[in-house]
Design a protein around this motif. Sequence first.
Motif, short mmCIF file in Angstrom:
data_model
loop_
_atom_site.label_atom_id
_atom_site.label_comp_id
_atom_site.label_asym_id
_atom_site.label_seq_id
_atom_site.Cartn_x
_atom_site.Cartn_y
_atom_site.Cartn_z
N SER A 37 35.87 28.63 41.83
CA SER A 37 35.76 30.02 42.26
C SER A 37 36.14 30.16 43.72
O SER A 37 36.10 29.20 44.49
N ALA A 38 36.53 31.37 44.09
CA ALA A 38 36.96 31.63 45.45
C ALA A 38 36.72 33.09 45.79
O ALA A 38 36.73 33.97 44.92
N LEU A 39 36.46 33.34 47.07
CA LEU A 39 36.39 34.69 47.62
C LEU A 39 37.79 35.09 48.04
O LEU A 39 38.46 34.37 48.79
N LEU A 40 38.25 36.23 47.54
CA LEU A 40 39.59 36.72 47.83
C LEU A 40 39.52 37.94 48.74
O LEU A 40 38.69 38.82 48.51
N THR A 41 40.38 37.97 49.73
CA THR A 41 40.50 39.16 50.58
C THR A 41 41.87 39.77 50.35
O THR A 41 42.90 39.09 50.51
N ALA A 42 41.89 41.03 49.93
CA ALA A 42 43.14 41.71 49.64
C ALA A 42 43.63 42.48 50.87
O ALA A 42 42.85 42.77 51.80
N ARG A 43 44.90 42.78 50.88
CA ARG A 43 45.44 43.60 51.96
C ARG A 43 44.70 44.94 51.96
O ARG A 43 44.56 45.58 50.94
N GLY A 44 44.20 45.35 53.08
CA GLY A 44 43.37 46.54 53.16
C GLY A 44 41.90 46.21 53.32
O GLY A 44 41.08 47.09 53.58
N GLY A 45 41.55 44.91 53.12
CA GLY A 45 40.19 44.46 53.39
C GLY A 45 39.28 44.33 52.18
O GLY A 45 38.16 43.82 52.30
N GLU A 46 39.70 44.79 51.00
CA GLU A 46 38.85 44.68 49.81
C GLU A 46 38.62 43.21 49.49
O GLU A 46 39.51 42.37 49.60
N GLN A 47 37.39 42.89 49.05
CA GLN A 47 37.07 41.51 48.70
C GLN A 47 36.66 41.41 47.23
O GLN A 47 35.97 42.28 46.70
N LEU A 48 37.11 40.32 46.60
CA LEU A 48 36.82 40.08 45.19
C LEU A 48 36.46 38.61 45.00
O LEU A 48 36.67 37.78 45.88
N ILE A 49 35.94 38.31 43.82
CA ILE A 49 35.60 36.94 43.45
C ILE A 49 36.40 36.58 42.19
O ILE A 49 36.51 37.39 41.26
N ILE A 50 36.97 35.37 42.16
CA ILE A 50 37.57 34.86 40.93
C ILE A 50 36.81 33.62 40.49
O ILE A 50 36.41 32.79 41.32
N ARG A 51 36.58 33.51 39.18
CA ARG A 51 35.86 32.36 38.63
C ARG A 51 36.63 31.83 37.42
O ARG A 51 37.01 32.59 36.53
N VAL A 52 36.83 30.52 37.40
CA VAL A 52 37.49 29.85 36.27
C VAL A 52 36.53 28.78 35.75
O VAL A 52 36.17 27.87 36.50
N PRO A 53 36.07 28.87 34.51
CA PRO A 53 35.12 27.88 33.99
C PRO A 53 35.75 26.49 33.91
O PRO A 53 36.93 26.34 33.63
N THR A 54 34.92 25.48 34.17
CA THR A 54 35.40 24.09 34.13
C THR A 54 34.88 23.33 32.92
O THR A 54 35.11 22.14 32.79
N SER A 55 34.15 24.01 32.03
CA SER A 55 33.63 23.38 30.82
C SER A 55 33.51 24.42 29.72
O SER A 55 33.53 25.63 29.99
N GLN A 56 33.35 23.96 28.49
CA GLN A 56 33.19 24.88 27.37
C GLN A 56 31.90 25.68 27.51
O GLN A 56 31.85 26.87 27.21
N GLU A 57 30.85 25.03 28.00
CA GLU A 57 29.57 25.72 28.20
C GLU A 57 29.73 26.85 29.21
O GLU A 57 29.22 27.96 29.00
#
Length: 350
Positions: A37-57
């Motif tokens: 996962s990572a904190l993303l900063t977009a042009r204009g200042g908006e912030q988002l989170i992306i998450r990619v699972p690393t297991s089936q659970e």
Amino acid sequence: MARSSLTLAALATAAVAGLDVVSTTPISTGLTGRFDSALLTARGGEQLIIRVPTSQEAETEQSGDLVALRALTTGSRGRLPFRAPEFRGQAPVGQTRGHVYDFIPGAPASLESLDHSVELAESFGLAIAAVHSLPTSVITDAGLPVFSASESVRAATSVKDRAASTGRVPVDLLTRWSLALDDSALWQFQPAVIHGSLGPESFLISGERVTGILDWSNLKVGDPASDLYWLSSVTREESATRVFSGYNVGRAGPVDRQLRKRARLYAELEIAKWLVHGSDLRDAAIVDDAVGMLNGLASTAQADLVNPLSSDTGRVLAVDEVEAMLSQTPRREPVNARDHANAARISDDD
């Protein structure tokens, strides 16, 4: 192998139309967490989170989280004094998918956070009460699980019985749990919308208030006490009391006077679940850990006779009666060296 920040940024751009990521900050990796996962900063200042699972659970949990967050409509979110994540988009990556959410400011909470101030502890209670005060149609309209009071007590009884079948639970604890589970007054509650996976790590906090709650994958209708059992681990009793005080202020409807006792019962049964888990895996280390905690719990319960779990202690079973009950419960065969090897192999596979 953990995915790079550039990979996560590219994945987020594919997931959210028009997103222009200018910087990324890793939050966790596949080496230390269940998500990349990572904190993303977009042009204009908006912030988002992306998450990619690393297991089936983790993937299953994320899918459940998405269903729950979609069930939280704009109207239901408006009833909450904090923010729940809002889903922004998803994109395939390998055999799974990356999910993008808006960012909620705040620091992850801990049990120690409750000792910070009276206001913050009460804010925890108010936040939980707001979830429990949501209309149950939020759950039923989304097709999420609904559990009645009788189904809740049956589930708790099943945990007690499975733990008893190991032959490793102190007799005094089985008596204590049986009295509580047989006490009809303890289970006369109105099922409510519950988070289903609450713990201190579920909360984001800033200053004196809760700013967000995460991890909604077990959203359902059920026993409100199951969202409060973790408070039994709070070191300072007055901190837990402040949370319950805030909860009672914020909760719609009549006060559930047995709420705290059921929460305590659920906390004790969590140790029983740990014992069952270790027994199922035939993992002696887990079993020994659970047995140690149960013995400590039994000693604590004996020293605190003025605070039974049941609302009416009723007739206390004699030791020979409880032993007779246990003798009717099949016990597992002793763990042998081959079982230890199989358990180790299973753990390695996980």
